[in-house]
Scaffold this motif. Structure first.
Motif, short mmCIF file in Angstrom:
data_model
loop_
_atom_site.label_atom_id
_atom_site.label_comp_id
_atom_site.label_asym_id
_atom_site.label_seq_id
_atom_site.Cartn_x
_atom_site.Cartn_y
_atom_site.Cartn_z
N THR A 25 131.84 3.66 -23.34
CA THR A 25 133.20 3.51 -23.86
C THR A 25 133.22 2.59 -25.08
N LEU A 26 132.54 1.45 -24.98
CA LEU A 26 132.50 0.52 -26.10
C LEU A 26 131.78 1.14 -27.29
N SER A 27 130.71 1.87 -27.05
CA SER A 27 129.95 2.49 -28.13
C SER A 27 130.79 3.53 -28.86
N ARG A 28 131.45 4.37 -28.09
CA ARG A 28 132.25 5.45 -28.70
C ARG A 28 133.45 4.88 -29.48
N VAL A 48 123.44 -0.10 -35.72
CA VAL A 48 123.89 -1.35 -35.08
C VAL A 48 124.54 -1.03 -33.74
N ASN A 49 125.29 0.03 -33.68
CA ASN A 49 125.94 0.44 -32.43
C ASN A 49 124.90 0.71 -31.34
N ARG A 50 123.85 1.44 -31.69
CA ARG A 50 122.79 1.73 -30.72
C ARG A 50 122.08 0.45 -30.27
N LEU A 51 121.82 -0.46 -31.21
CA LEU A 51 121.17 -1.72 -30.86
C LEU A 51 122.06 -2.57 -29.94
N LEU A 52 123.36 -2.57 -30.20
CA LEU A 52 124.28 -3.31 -29.34
C LEU A 52 124.30 -2.72 -27.92
N VAL A 53 124.25 -1.40 -27.83
CA VAL A 53 124.25 -0.76 -26.51
C VAL A 53 122.97 -1.10 -25.74
N VAL A 54 121.82 -1.08 -26.42
CA VAL A 54 120.57 -1.43 -25.76
C VAL A 54 120.61 -2.88 -25.27
N GLY A 55 121.07 -3.78 -26.12
CA GLY A 55 121.19 -5.18 -25.71
C GLY A 55 122.16 -5.35 -24.56
N PHE A 56 123.26 -4.61 -24.59
CA PHE A 56 124.26 -4.65 -23.52
C PHE A 56 123.63 -4.22 -22.20
N TYR A 57 122.87 -3.11 -22.23
CA TYR A 57 122.19 -2.65 -21.02
C TYR A 57 121.19 -3.68 -20.51
N VAL A 59 120.97 -6.96 -20.93
CA VAL A 59 121.58 -8.17 -20.37
C VAL A 59 122.29 -7.86 -19.05
N ASN A 60 123.05 -6.79 -19.00
CA ASN A 60 123.80 -6.49 -17.79
C ASN A 60 122.91 -6.05 -16.63
N PHE A 61 121.94 -5.20 -16.91
CA PHE A 61 121.04 -4.80 -15.82
C PHE A 61 120.19 -5.97 -15.35
N GLY A 62 119.82 -6.85 -16.27
CA GLY A 62 119.10 -8.06 -15.87
C GLY A 62 119.95 -8.94 -14.97
N PHE A 63 121.22 -9.11 -15.34
CA PHE A 63 122.11 -9.91 -14.50
C PHE A 63 122.31 -9.27 -13.14
N ALA A 97 133.23 -10.62 -20.40
CA ALA A 97 132.86 -11.74 -21.27
C ALA A 97 131.93 -11.27 -22.39
N MET A 98 130.99 -10.39 -22.08
CA MET A 98 130.11 -9.87 -23.12
C MET A 98 130.89 -9.06 -24.15
N HIS A 99 131.84 -8.27 -23.68
CA HIS A 99 132.66 -7.48 -24.60
C HIS A 99 133.46 -8.41 -25.52
N LEU A 100 134.10 -9.42 -24.96
CA LEU A 100 134.88 -10.34 -25.78
C LEU A 100 133.99 -11.09 -26.77
N GLY A 101 132.79 -11.46 -26.34
CA GLY A 101 131.86 -12.13 -27.26
C GLY A 101 131.47 -11.24 -28.43
#
Length: 134
Positions: A25-28, A48-57, A59-63, A97-101
């Protein structure tokens, strides 16, 4: 099957589905915003969008993986639901929080670019005047 293991499986399934849904959703919907931030460079915005999605995955999957452990034993369905609600609530808060950041940082970049565009004169100077007293 032990209720603790069932809780782990349900927690992982819900967390993975939520993370993938939020990332897509955020990527689209963020692509247009990124293109504006990057001054209309569509290829750079997509990268940049693809890189943000990879970083998002990552961090979130790690958490989600680190937060998997349950110290208390789950022996009733009530304990299972209470534990799941806390864990999934924390995951949702981290996603938010990640989205707001991300939005905060991208908005700062966008604002800086807008200010730089406004500081340039609209037309080239017509003449040059030597400094006074020369």
């Amino acid at each position: 099957m032990d209720l603790t293991v069932l809780g782990y499986v349900i927690y992982l399934l819900i967390s993975v589905v939520l993370t993938v849904w939020v990332a897509r959703t955020l990527s689209r919907n963020g692509r247009i915003f990124l293109a504006d931030v990057l001054k209309g460079d569509e290829n750079l915005a997509d990268a940049v969008n693809r890189l943000l999605v990879v970083g998002f995955y990552l961090v979130n999957f790690g958490f989600v993986a680190l937060y998997l452990r349950q110290d208390a034993t789950i022996d009733t369905a009530r304990h299972l639901l209470e534990g799941l609600s806390v864990k999934i609530g924390i995951v949702l808060l981290v996603l938010g929080a990640m989205h707001l950041g991300n939005v905060f940082v991208l908005n700062k970049i966008r604002r800086r670019g807008t200010l730089e565009r406004e500081q340039q004169p609209p037309v080239a100077p017509q003449a040059w005047t030597p400094p006074a007293g020369a």
